[in-house]
Design an enzyme around this catalytic site. Structure first.
Site, PDB file in Angstrom:
ATOM      1  N   HIS A 298      -7.881  -5.205  -1.183  1.00 17.44           N
ATOM      2  CA  HIS A 298      -6.669  -4.661  -0.569  1.00 17.44           C
ATOM      3  C   HIS A 298      -6.059  -5.630   0.437  1.00 17.44           C
ATOM      4  O   HIS A 298      -4.993  -5.385   0.973  1.00 17.44           O
ATOM      5  CB  HIS A 298      -6.998  -3.334   0.114  1.00 17.44           C
ATOM      6  CG  HIS A 298      -5.822  -2.420   0.261  1.00 17.44           C
ATOM      7  ND1 HIS A 298      -5.140  -1.893  -0.809  1.00 17.44           N
ATOM      8  CD2 HIS A 298      -5.201  -1.934   1.364  1.00 17.44           C
ATOM      9  CE1 HIS A 298      -4.154  -1.105  -0.370  1.00 17.44           C
ATOM     10  NE2 HIS A 298      -4.165  -1.124   0.943  1.00 17.44           N
TER      11      HIS A 298
ATOM     12  N   SER B  53       0.840  -1.183   0.000  1.00 20.11           N
ATOM     13  CA  SER B  53       0.000   0.000   0.000  1.00 20.11           C
ATOM     14  C   SER B  53       0.888   1.250   0.000  1.00 20.11           C
ATOM     15  O   SER B  53       1.686   1.439  -0.913  1.00 20.11           O
ATOM     16  CB  SER B  53      -0.938  -0.053   1.205  1.00 20.11           C
ATOM     17  OG  SER B  53      -1.987   0.856   1.072  1.00 20.11           O
TER      18      SER B  53
END
Length: 734
Positions: A703, A587
């Site tokens: 994610h 991320s």
């Protein structure tokens, strides 16, 4: 941080890693012993063809600078040509992994570890005399919600909501849950397929049956979501995103407001409470006093850590309690009816103040806990005490104060450890979770009267032992002289001769702190004679808001300098050498990986970069990218554009450079970081690099929050077999 770019585990549980910086090449000090060469693999060489990737230049001008983007076409989410390209990339990546001789051994050991991981509980809440907790229990694919009578009565545990039963495909996930004040009901946000687009369902805590109350669009992967019950349990305030048709599709993940739902009524009758004045990128948390007279809405301005505070009084009137300059970043209602606040105004590491919500006036607030050398992370007021969870540069400590502000002691915790949650259960007693790099997570009961800590039955056991491992916490010096902590796991008695492999991770953003935690798969690397290191970079919150601000917006380069300094420290201290140094992050940590490999390609042999951000000039055009502007900046601002362009990984790849071998895992439904970042970065590096393989691993998930256990095993098997091969390690065993 916020929640948007925060890596959501468990998918990244064993892999978010990073390093710190400096500006000198390690060549003069690195040992010259030849690196172990990876075994030859037919499809591993640069000479093997990557899938054909056409260049279709698109030129955009920013403040007089013309920027050419040859891969913008890869941003199209539903284009058949892009889908075919992804399939070809995945096919080549699988060919690489299928040819790795150690992949099966690595996969078998990872599977043994993760399937042997004991039960784990987290997110514990105490309401109405019972405990609620999320439980992870391999081989179940997804965590589920349970209730217990006490932390030591596992026989009383009962499954309340099980996504594994709701969805046999294991794509349904619990985003969050909130019990009612009497513990008789619980509201649960459920989402599918990694989208984090949550719908709230209400369950009876005695029977486990749904009440029929359903509230849609309460959570998103961009703005998150939350809920706060009325004191009588007959309704709740909740965060509401626009419904389709209420706004353009491009705005559906924005403009979060607060509504009230009365149980037993249709969602269409829910009443607007507040939020029309909130910014487009609002992220709202809700909490209420024990007596239900007051509700607080903490509204974050995107992901940069700035908050407005809105208080609803006993008459139902909402008023703004605090503006951004007041720097109120956390809050908790106490049993005494008072509102306790963490303020960073004139106190970057935080101070605790207290007000009467019936007469809210920040100007007359009592300062209970002044700023000190540690950073306040969390506060929990109880009947006669105030517990303050601090960060001491990464590890935790817990201080205890009376309600007049006098410190009465500390809660004993594990050395060099993290306290991730502290929950009041009765009187002044609290439950808290505690873990270290070498001790698995467990909930402990602190009995205030006796100052006694005991481990409860809510304790995990590790599938591997770290008895032969020591943790050393060192500092390295960044480019501007800043001292940056680095936590190093190594086998006791390890020789620092520069021959060993090393794996480094970090994050460096959003005020998020990388804290100690046991990751069983780290054992794989230690058993190869390796070193595992975690760096606490600027941009995080380890040393308060000043530490965060020193690594965001136009100061972001400091994060990359810190990382390089930590990398160089591992080399110069004899832990490893560049040919045997791998780095891993996800991320915002993926952005860190991209900057590390483009700014110092000579320093690393292998890079694993999960769901990363690489095109810093177009990131703000995506839904979640808009929330990130308060952290990264905007190309609309000339100074911020200059900083973004200077470090944007995609725009700093140069043709003909020997870049490290790189693996890009990404998720097709990721709501926080658009998967096209990884596609474009992979394409650019494949065209430019004369170094090792550049692999895109495009999965169907998000994610990370939704990743089923079996998929985690396969992903980690790929990650560690990639690292083993590229560093010249050929076995996964002891």
């Amino acid at each position: 941080m916020h929640r948007s770019s925060l890596p959501t585990l468990p998918a990244l549980l064993a892999s978010l890693l990073v390093a710190c910086g400096g500006d000198q090449s390690p060549a003069a000090t690195a040992p010259t012993t030849p690196a172990a060469a990876p075994a030859p693999i037919a499809d591993n060489a640069r000479a093997s063809r990557y899938p054909e990737t056409p260049m279709r230049p698109v030129t955009t001008e920013y403040h007089g600078v013309r920027v050419v983007d040859p891969y913008q076409w890869l941003e199209s989410p539903k284009d058949p040509e892009v889908d075919r390209w992804i399939e070809e990339q995945n096919r080549r990546t699988r060919t690489y992994f299928d040819a790795l001789p150690a992949r099966k051994a690595v996969r078998d050991r990872v599977a043994t570890m993760l399937n042997a991981v004991s039960n784990a509980w987290y997110g514990v809440k105490y309401k109405g005399g019972r405990l609620f907790a999320t439980k992870f229990q391999p081989p179940k694919q997804q965590p589920f919600l349970v209730t217990l009578k006490s932390p030591n009565d596992l026989a009383s545990e009962r499954i309340l909501v099980d996504p594994n039963e709701l969805d046999p495909k294991a794509r349904t996930t619990i985003d969050w849950f909130v019990p009612s004040p009497d513990g008789k009901k619980v509201a649960v946000s459920l989402s599918q397929g990694g989208t984090e687009n949550g719908t709230v369902h209400v369950y009876d805590a005695d029977t486990g049956k749904e009440t029929g109350d359903v509230v849609t669009y309460a959570n998103s992967g961009t703005a998150g979501g939350g809920l706060s019950w009325a004191s009588d349990g007959k309704g709740f305030f909740y965060t509401r995103h626009p419904h389709p048709g209420e706004r353009p599709d491009s705005d559906l993940g924005f403009f979060q407001q607060v509504y009230f739902h009365k149980l037993g009524t249709p969602e269409a009758q829910d009443a607007y409470a507040i939020g029309k004045e909130f910014p487009r990128i609002a992220e709202t948390r809700l909490s209420a006093s024990d007596n239900g007279r007051f509700v607080l809405a903490s509204v974050q301005n995107g992901d940069g850590g700035e908050f407005w505070q809105y208080l609803r009084d006993a008459r139902g009137t909402w008023k703004r309690l605090a503006d951004l300059p007041d720097k109120i970043v956390d809050s908790a209602f106490g049993p005494d009816g008072k509102l306790y606040l963490v303020s960073r105004k004139d106190a970057p590491r935080g101070k605790v103040i207290r007000i009467d919500p019936a007469k809210p006036d920040l100007g007359k607030a009592e300062v209970l806990v002044p700023e000190s050398e540690v950073t306040i992370k969390d506060i929990v007021p109880t009947r006669s005490r105030l517990y303050v969870v601090d960060l001491a540069g990464g590890p935790s400590q817990v201080r205890v104060f009376d309600l007049k502000g006098k410190q009465t002691g500390d809660v004993p915790i594990l050395p060099v450890s993290a306290v991730h949650q502290l929950e009041s259960i009765a009187g002044d007693d609290v439950l808290f979770s505690n873990t270290s790099y070498v001790e698995p997570s467990a909930f402990y009961l602190y009995q205030a009267r006796d100052n006694k800590v005991t481990k409860t039955a809510l304790a995990s056991t590790a599938p591997v032992s770290f008895a032969d491992t020591e943790v050393v916490r060192e500092t390295c010096t960044s480019k501007d002289g800043t001292k940056v902590p680095i936590n190093i796991l190594r086998k006791k008695g390890m020789k620092l001769d520069g021959r060993g492999p090393a794996l480094l991770t970090a994050y460096g953003g959003y005020g998020i702190s990388l804290q100690p935690g046991m990751r069983p798969v780290t054992r794989l690397f230690l058993d190869q004679g390796g070193t595992y290191a975690v760096a606490n970079l600027r941009g995080g919150g380890e040393f308060g808001e000043a530490w965060h601000l020193a690594g965001n917006l136009t100061n972001k380069q400091n994060v990359f300098d810190d990382f390089y300094a930590c990398s160089k420290y591992l080399v110069e201290s004899g832990y490893t050498r560049p040919e045997r140094l791998a780095i891993i992050g996800g991320s915002n940590g993926g952005l860190l990986m991209g900057a590390a490999l483009t700014q110092h390609p000579e320093m690393y042999r292998a890079v694993v970069s999960y769901v990363g951000i690489y095109d810093m000039l177009r990131v703000e055009l995506s839904p979640n990218g808009a929330f990130n502007v308060t952290e990264f900046g905007s190309v609309k601002d000339p100074a911020q554009f200059k900083a973004l362009f200077a470090y944007s990984p995609l725009h700093n790849v140069k043709d003909g450079v020997k870049y490290p071998s790189v693996l890009f895992p990404t998720g097709a439904e990721d709501p926080r970081v658009e998967p096209w970042h990884s596609r474009k970065m992979a394409a650019r590096l494949q065209a430019a690099s004369t170094g090792g393989p550049v692999l895109l691993r495009a999965d169907v998930g998000g994610h990370g929050a939704d990743t089923p256990l079996d998929a985690q095993i396969e992903q980690l098997a790929d990650v560690y077999s990639f690292i083993f091969h590229e560093l010249g390690l050929d076995a996964a065993g002891e």
